[in-house]
Design a protein around this motif. Sequence first.
Motif, PDB file in Angstrom:
ATOM      1  N   GLY A 222       4.397 -10.079 -39.353  1.00  0.00           N
ATOM      2  CA  GLY A 222       5.102 -10.097 -40.403  1.00  0.00           C
ATOM      3  C   GLY A 222       6.022 -11.575 -39.671  1.00  0.00           C
ATOM      4  N   THR A 223       6.222 -12.900 -39.384  1.00  0.00           N
ATOM      5  CA  THR A 223       6.864 -13.415 -39.658  1.00  0.00           C
ATOM      6  C   THR A 223       7.838 -13.871 -40.908  1.00  0.00           C
ATOM      7  N   ILE A 224       8.152 -13.459 -41.933  1.00  0.00           N
ATOM      8  CA  ILE A 224       8.862 -14.035 -43.133  1.00  0.00           C
ATOM      9  C   ILE A 224       9.109 -12.775 -42.913  1.00  0.00           C
ATOM     10  N   ALA A 225       8.924 -11.556 -42.511  1.00  0.00           N
ATOM     11  CA  ALA A 225      10.124 -10.299 -42.529  1.00  0.00           C
ATOM     12  C   ALA A 225      10.968 -10.416 -41.308  1.00  0.00           C
ATOM     13  N   PHE A 226      10.460 -11.032 -40.247  1.00  0.00           N
ATOM     14  CA  PHE A 226      11.420 -10.817 -39.345  1.00  0.00           C
ATOM     15  C   PHE A 226      12.406 -12.236 -39.359  1.00  0.00           C
ATOM     16  N   ALA A 227      11.464 -13.183 -40.143  1.00  0.00           N
ATOM     17  CA  ALA A 227      12.532 -14.486 -40.337  1.00  0.00           C
ATOM     18  C   ALA A 227      13.637 -14.242 -41.157  1.00  0.00           C
ATOM     19  N   LEU A 228      13.398 -13.391 -42.567  1.00  0.00           N
ATOM     20  CA  LEU A 228      13.832 -12.694 -43.149  1.00  0.00           C
ATOM     21  C   LEU A 228      15.535 -11.486 -42.316  1.00  0.00           C
ATOM     22  N   GLY A 229      14.757 -10.893 -41.810  1.00  0.00           N
ATOM     23  CA  GLY A 229      16.079  -9.898 -41.035  1.00  0.00           C
ATOM     24  C   GLY A 229      16.952 -10.776 -40.473  1.00  0.00           C
ATOM     25  N   VAL A 230      16.492 -12.227 -39.680  1.00  0.00           N
ATOM     26  CA  VAL A 230      17.234 -12.772 -38.782  1.00  0.00           C
ATOM     27  C   VAL A 230      18.099 -13.545 -39.362  1.00  0.00           C
ATOM     28  N   ILE A 231      17.377 -14.071 -40.748  1.00  0.00           N
ATOM     29  CA  ILE A 231      19.131 -14.451 -41.878  1.00  0.00           C
ATOM     30  C   ILE A 231      19.712 -13.853 -41.937  1.00  0.00           C
ATOM     31  N   LEU A 232      19.264 -12.472 -42.527  1.00  0.00           N
ATOM     32  CA  LEU A 232      20.457 -11.580 -43.099  1.00  0.00           C
ATOM     33  C   LEU A 232      21.230 -10.725 -41.703  1.00  0.00           C
ATOM     34  N   LEU A 233      20.505 -11.001 -40.520  1.00  0.00           N
ATOM     35  CA  LEU A 233      21.697 -10.490 -38.941  1.00  0.00           C
ATOM     36  C   LEU A 233      22.871 -11.531 -39.088  1.00  0.00           C
ATOM     37  N   VAL A 234      22.419 -12.939 -39.051  1.00  0.00           N
ATOM     38  CA  VAL A 234      23.553 -13.824 -39.112  1.00  0.00           C
ATOM     39  C   VAL A 234      23.983 -13.927 -39.758  1.00  0.00           C
ATOM     40  N   ALA A 235      24.046 -14.048 -41.235  1.00  0.00           N
ATOM     41  CA  ALA A 235      25.483 -13.786 -42.483  1.00  0.00           C
ATOM     42  C   ALA A 235      25.527 -12.317 -42.610  1.00  0.00           C
ATOM     43  N   MET A 236      25.859 -11.394 -41.493  1.00  0.00           N
ATOM     44  CA  MET A 236      25.787  -9.922 -41.541  1.00  0.00           C
ATOM     45  C   MET A 236      27.326 -10.183 -40.595  1.00  0.00           C
ATOM     46  N   ALA A 237      26.937 -10.937 -39.269  1.00  0.00           N
ATOM     47  CA  ALA A 237      27.664 -11.391 -37.934  1.00  0.00           C
ATOM     48  C   ALA A 237      28.693 -12.312 -38.787  1.00  0.00           C
ATOM     49  N   ARG A 238      28.319 -12.944 -39.512  1.00  0.00           N
ATOM     50  CA  ARG A 238      29.380 -13.783 -39.929  1.00  0.00           C
ATOM     51  C   ARG A 238      30.168 -13.540 -40.937  1.00  0.00           C
ATOM     52  N   ALA A 239      30.061 -13.076 -41.267  1.00  0.00           N
ATOM     53  CA  ALA A 239      30.397 -11.748 -42.324  1.00  0.00           C
ATOM     54  C   ALA A 239      31.837 -10.858 -42.011  1.00  0.00           C
ATOM     55  N   PHE A 240      31.161 -10.166 -40.209  1.00  0.00           N
ATOM     56  CA  PHE A 240      32.096  -8.993 -39.791  1.00  0.00           C
ATOM     57  C   PHE A 240      32.305  -9.440 -38.740  1.00  0.00           C
ATOM     58  N   ASP A 241      32.427 -10.967 -38.583  1.00  0.00           N
ATOM     59  CA  ASP A 241      32.836 -11.858 -37.244  1.00  0.00           C
ATOM     60  C   ASP A 241      32.982 -10.983 -36.185  1.00  0.00           C
ATOM     61  N   VAL A 242      31.193 -10.633 -35.896  1.00  0.00           N
ATOM     62  CA  VAL A 242      30.824 -10.140 -34.424  1.00  0.00           C
ATOM     63  C   VAL A 242      30.014 -11.583 -34.414  1.00  0.00           C
ATOM     64  N   SER A 243      29.482 -11.132 -32.801  1.00  0.00           N
ATOM     65  CA  SER A 243      28.482 -11.887 -32.358  1.00  0.00           C
ATOM     66  C   SER A 243      26.815 -12.328 -32.984  1.00  0.00           C
ATOM     67  N   PRO A 244      26.853 -13.430 -33.513  1.00  0.00           N
ATOM     68  CA  PRO A 244      25.038 -13.353 -34.217  1.00  0.00           C
ATOM     69  C   PRO A 244      24.609 -13.710 -32.438  1.00  0.00           C
ATOM     70  N   VAL A 245      24.899 -14.338 -31.572  1.00  0.00           N
ATOM     71  CA  VAL A 245      24.266 -14.613 -29.895  1.00  0.00           C
ATOM     72  C   VAL A 245      23.644 -12.628 -30.240  1.00  0.00           C
ATOM     73  N   LEU A 246      24.401 -12.139 -29.606  1.00  0.00           N
ATOM     74  CA  LEU A 246      24.121 -10.604 -29.371  1.00  0.00           C
ATOM     75  C   LEU A 246      23.166  -9.800 -30.098  1.00  0.00           C
ATOM     76  N   ALA A 247      23.675 -10.254 -31.374  1.00  0.00           N
ATOM     77  CA  ALA A 247      22.811  -9.399 -32.790  1.00  0.00           C
ATOM     78  C   ALA A 247      21.637  -9.769 -32.803  1.00  0.00           C
ATOM     79  N   THR A 248      20.972 -10.879 -32.716  1.00  0.00           N
ATOM     80  CA  THR A 248      19.652 -11.320 -32.843  1.00  0.00           C
ATOM     81  C   THR A 248      19.090 -11.291 -31.936  1.00  0.00           C
ATOM     82  N   LEU A 249      19.485 -11.402 -30.317  1.00  0.00           N
ATOM     83  CA  LEU A 249      18.630 -11.312 -29.305  1.00  0.00           C
ATOM     84  C   LEU A 249      18.368  -9.984 -29.284  1.00  0.00           C
ATOM     85  N   THR A 250      19.425  -8.542 -29.219  1.00  0.00           N
ATOM     86  CA  THR A 250      18.876  -7.283 -29.596  1.00  0.00           C
ATOM     87  C   THR A 250      18.354  -6.951 -30.194  1.00  0.00           C
ATOM     88  N   PHE A 251      17.708  -7.938 -31.845  1.00  0.00           N
ATOM     89  CA  PHE A 251      16.893  -7.245 -32.179  1.00  0.00           C
ATOM     90  C   PHE A 251      15.786  -7.432 -32.138  1.00  0.00           C
TER      91      PHE A 251
END
Length: 394
Positions: A222-251
């Motif tokens: 699932g490497t590609i799927a997880f990598a895409l998930g991280v990319i989407l999550l970081v982009a969403m965190a930046r868009a909504f002005d929340v913490s990508p640190v906690l978001a990706t760690l929780t992921f």
Amino acid sequence: MPDIQGILADMGWPLAIAVAWLSGEFVHRWTRLPRISVYGLVGFLLSQAFPDVLSSGAGSNVTLLANLAFGLILFEFGYRINLHWLRINPWIAVSGLVESAATFAVVYLLSHVTGMPPLTSLLLASLAMSTSPAGVLRVINEEDSSGQVTERILHLVAINCVLAVFTFKVVVGFWVFQTSGSLTQAISHSGIELIVSAVMGALMGFIVPAVLRRLGALAQDGTIAFALGVILLVAMARAFDVSPVLATLTFGLAARHNRVAFSRTERNFGGIGELLTVLLFVFAVSTLEWERVVDGAGLAAVLLLARFVVKAVSVGAFAHVSGISWQKGLLTGIALSPMSVFVTLLLEQTKYMGIVLVDELAALAAMTLLLEVVGPIITQRALHWAKETPKEER
């Protein structure tokens, strides 16, 4: 005639990454020092020599790539955290809470005694609590270490990073409230932001494993799927002005506990992950200025010594009750030295709010540079002394 300045501007970051990577490979082969220490040192020297070429703003592509690199590392880091282990042995969590609180208190008191304003001292103390997941995980993977000390380091880093993010956001919220007078704005950048970050990460940790299960055989890697998930999550965190640190760690945490195997052959997310790691560690020191490092060197040395002693003693004090010898407990605390990447990206995120906190914390610049180079070496030595690397086990 080609524009030399324009060519340098376009080629600056690719060349810096190439030089840092080559330097890291050669030095590691000659001395066995961690590659990331070399990346940081080379990145700092290049950024001082060519400050305009290696500049990066909060919204630049380089900053985005650095956040993606950190997100990939945090996902892998979170994936290695076993919450069941913490339930079985709660003393590990207790030692993490005590170590983080003691570090915060000691750094705050020392900063305040030296004449720093209370709010600045609180910011410095909240950042000093943290240990960089990027630095620790990279050294662990590079040394292929495993054992009680290695696992405890991972879990303690996760605990003090979550606490550091929470405390930092609360202090920044007070900062915003003090300067703007808006209580709503202050609250939005603390507790609510962290809750939203965690929820986003947990949802991604549910969705991606569910998709992989539907794909059946494709879910074996699932490497590609997880990598895409991280990319989407970081982009969403930046868009909504929340913490990508906690978001990706929780992921990462949520994905692990949804029982989807993550192939060890793609550790660090393969070649692309390795490349982004080089960029991340070069970027972490590119925002520092030599003058600020020199100005804060004296206080930084005192704070780093206090931080080092407090973390080592606090974790060592709970060694016996948590099931290991005091020597291994002490080594676990010593290994919590790296800090720089976590701090740099956390401060970069505040620039979206118009707050440039690095200018207020000259000591932090010196701490960041020193721990970028020395921190991974200390972690590596601690793992060797604990005899948890293949070379030391033979």
